[in-house]
Design a protein around this motif. Structure first.
Motif: not given
Length: 182
Positions: A67-91
């Motif tokens: 289990k991996v929990v991502l906590w990025g900033d709630n700005d556009l770069p943070g949300m983009e990072m979340r989307r990219n990292v989630c798909s690469r680590l496994g949704n």
């Protein structure tokens, strides 16, 4: 002068227990804020949200976590990072913290928040842990719950019968717009 070549890795990864869920933050201060709040299995990305080389460099290590929990900033770069990292680590194993734009702080006033550090400063360590404990699953798109699908009336669906009783007993009929592999 000697040149030192470094590879981006996660901050604090040498102090992580792989049997517990891993929290990954966007910044070192956010990771330290979560540690200050009482959860120590936390790392921080290297080089900002656009640099995802740490995934390649740490992939074998990251695979050891259920289990991996991502906590990025709630700005556009943070949300983009979340989307990219989630798909690469496994949704299937990745959760994320969905932080609102503002929170009511311990002083009773509304404060604009963008990351874990802001939550710690304005709302205290209990609120940081509350956000971690209520991390959300990545929504699965284009999948329908079978219990919500309308009944399918095979009798009134347009199609053709084969005329061969052996085939019609098994297949019933060839429904228009479908593919049947025999």
């Amino acid at each position: 002068f000697p040149v030192t070549i470094t590879r981006p890795i996660l901050f604090n990864m040498n102090r992580i227990n792989p049997t517990q869920p891993l929290v990954i933050t966007e910044g070192i201060i956010d990771a330290l804020s979560i540690i200050e709040s009482g959860y120590t299995n936390v790392c921080s990305v290297h080089g900002g949200t656009q640099n995802l080389k740490w995934i390649e460099n740490c992939f074998d290590w990251l695979e050891s976590f259920d289990k991996v929990v991502l906590w990025g900033d709630n700005d556009l770069p943070g949300m983009e990072m979340r989307r990219n990292v989630c798909s690469r680590l496994g949704n299937y194993r990745t959760l994320y913290v969905d932080l609102p734009k503002s929170l009511i702080g311990l002083d009773g006033k509304e404060h604009s928040v963008k990351d874990a550090n802001d939550v710690l400063i304005y709302c205290g360590p209990e609120k940081v842990l509350d956000f971690l404990n209520n991390a959300q699953e990545v929504p699965v798109t284009n999948v329908v719950d079978l219990s919500t699908v309308d009944d399918f009336d095979l009798e009134n669906t347009p199609g053709l019968y084969s005329g061969l009783s052996v085939v019609d007993d098994i297949v019933y009929k060839f429904i228009f717009g479908s593919v049947l592999i025999l």
